[in-house]
Motif scaffolding. Sequence first.
Motif, mmCIF file in Angstrom:
data_model
loop_
_atom_site.group_PDB
_atom_site.id
_atom_site.type_symbol
_atom_site.label_atom_id
_atom_site.label_comp_id
_atom_site.label_asym_id
_atom_site.label_seq_id
_atom_site.Cartn_x
_atom_site.Cartn_y
_atom_site.Cartn_z
ATOM 1 N N SER A 1 -23.748 105.120 14.569
ATOM 2 C CA SER A 1 -23.874 105.959 15.370
ATOM 3 C C SER A 1 -23.380 105.354 16.770
ATOM 4 N N GLU A 2 -23.320 103.845 17.034
ATOM 5 C CA GLU A 2 -22.334 103.530 18.059
ATOM 6 C C GLU A 2 -21.110 103.869 17.940
ATOM 7 N N LEU A 3 -20.510 104.031 16.706
ATOM 8 C CA LEU A 3 -18.937 104.226 16.396
ATOM 9 C C LEU A 3 -18.768 105.632 17.229
ATOM 10 N N VAL A 4 -19.604 106.452 16.643
ATOM 11 C CA VAL A 4 -19.555 107.988 16.890
ATOM 12 C C VAL A 4 -19.780 108.153 18.571
ATOM 13 N N LEU A 5 -20.721 107.692 19.046
ATOM 14 C CA LEU A 5 -20.804 107.820 20.558
ATOM 15 C C LEU A 5 -19.897 106.950 21.286
ATOM 16 N N GLY A 6 -19.339 105.982 20.782
ATOM 17 C CA GLY A 6 -18.457 105.292 21.550
ATOM 18 C C GLY A 6 -17.066 105.804 21.574
ATOM 19 N N ILE B 1 -5.591 117.766 23.110
ATOM 20 C CA ILE B 1 -7.139 117.980 22.665
ATOM 21 C C ILE B 1 -7.135 118.082 20.915
ATOM 22 N N LEU B 2 -5.904 118.670 20.265
ATOM 23 C CA LEU B 2 -6.206 119.110 18.947
ATOM 24 C C LEU B 2 -5.795 117.495 18.153
ATOM 25 N N LEU B 3 -5.016 116.701 18.694
ATOM 26 C CA LEU B 3 -4.657 115.316 18.094
ATOM 27 C C LEU B 3 -6.012 114.596 18.212
ATOM 28 N N PHE B 4 -6.648 114.650 19.436
ATOM 29 C CA PHE B 4 -7.975 113.954 19.623
ATOM 30 C C PHE B 4 -8.870 114.353 18.564
ATOM 31 N N MET B 5 -8.923 115.713 18.316
ATOM 32 C CA MET B 5 -9.983 116.390 17.381
ATOM 33 C C MET B 5 -9.732 115.779 16.072
ATOM 34 N N ALA B 6 -8.168 115.882 15.764
ATOM 35 C CA ALA B 6 -8.014 115.412 14.357
ATOM 36 C C ALA B 6 -8.320 113.800 14.154
ATOM 37 N N ASP B 7 -7.923 112.844 15.256
ATOM 38 C CA ASP B 7 -8.325 111.369 15.017
ATOM 39 C C ASP B 7 -9.838 111.154 14.856
ATOM 40 N N SER B 8 -10.857 112.091 15.716
ATOM 41 C CA SER B 8 -12.251 111.872 15.539
ATOM 42 C C SER B 8 -12.482 112.361 14.060
ATOM 43 N N LEU B 9 -12.177 113.406 13.480
ATOM 44 C CA LEU B 9 -12.432 113.879 12.301
ATOM 45 C C LEU B 9 -11.872 112.958 11.332
ATOM 46 N N LEU B 10 -10.949 112.210 11.354
ATOM 47 C CA LEU B 10 -10.140 111.311 10.449
ATOM 48 C C LEU B 10 -11.064 109.968 10.316
ATOM 49 N N ILE B 11 -11.183 109.470 11.485
ATOM 50 C CA ILE B 11 -11.765 108.066 11.660
ATOM 51 C C ILE B 11 -13.227 108.109 11.378
#
Length: 204
Positions: A11-16, A179-189
Amino acid sequence: MDFIKKQRRYSELVLGFLAFGIGQRLLGVGVWKPWAEDKGISLILGVIGAILFIGGAILLIRLLSWLLKNYNQENRVLKVLGISLVLSVAAGFIIGLLGQFLYDHTSISYTLAKNLIWVLSSLLQVTIKMTALYSLICFYQGREVVFRKKEFQRLLWLSLLLVGMILLFSLLLPQLADILLFMADSLLILGTVYIFVIREKENI
């Protein structure tokens, strides 16, 4: 709430991660800049971005501190992070030189050279990023890091495919690229950590 309490580190990882990334983009405003200036809320967005950025950074630093305290035997975590940083900088530098060479010595346009550098750099960065993340997950799980495993190879190819598709779409709509690359980064990590760590725990 039960999930947050049970999986506090995730949860800390997601929020952070999300707060840091969103805050970073709000600080620069980016694609929202014309709209924010027209509405006169650039300052407000900047303040919100700063708060999110600092809050996210604090959570990520706490998480890194916990990781180093518990899983940094023989400095392996620091080595992975250090090597990843060096490779990222070196790759960016080399690709930049390649792009400059192509622009100076061939007939390709500046825009094509710039896009080529951006695409190659993004694909290399995601390769380095996912390799480092997989290594850290193996450390956490007490497993040997073996890059020949099918699970890692599938993860890497899926990551490259997703980012490649995002890059292609971003070339058509460059204003949405960040924005798209940030969304991809978030999804992958976040997705990788969830599948390899959280879901695996739940299936035990």
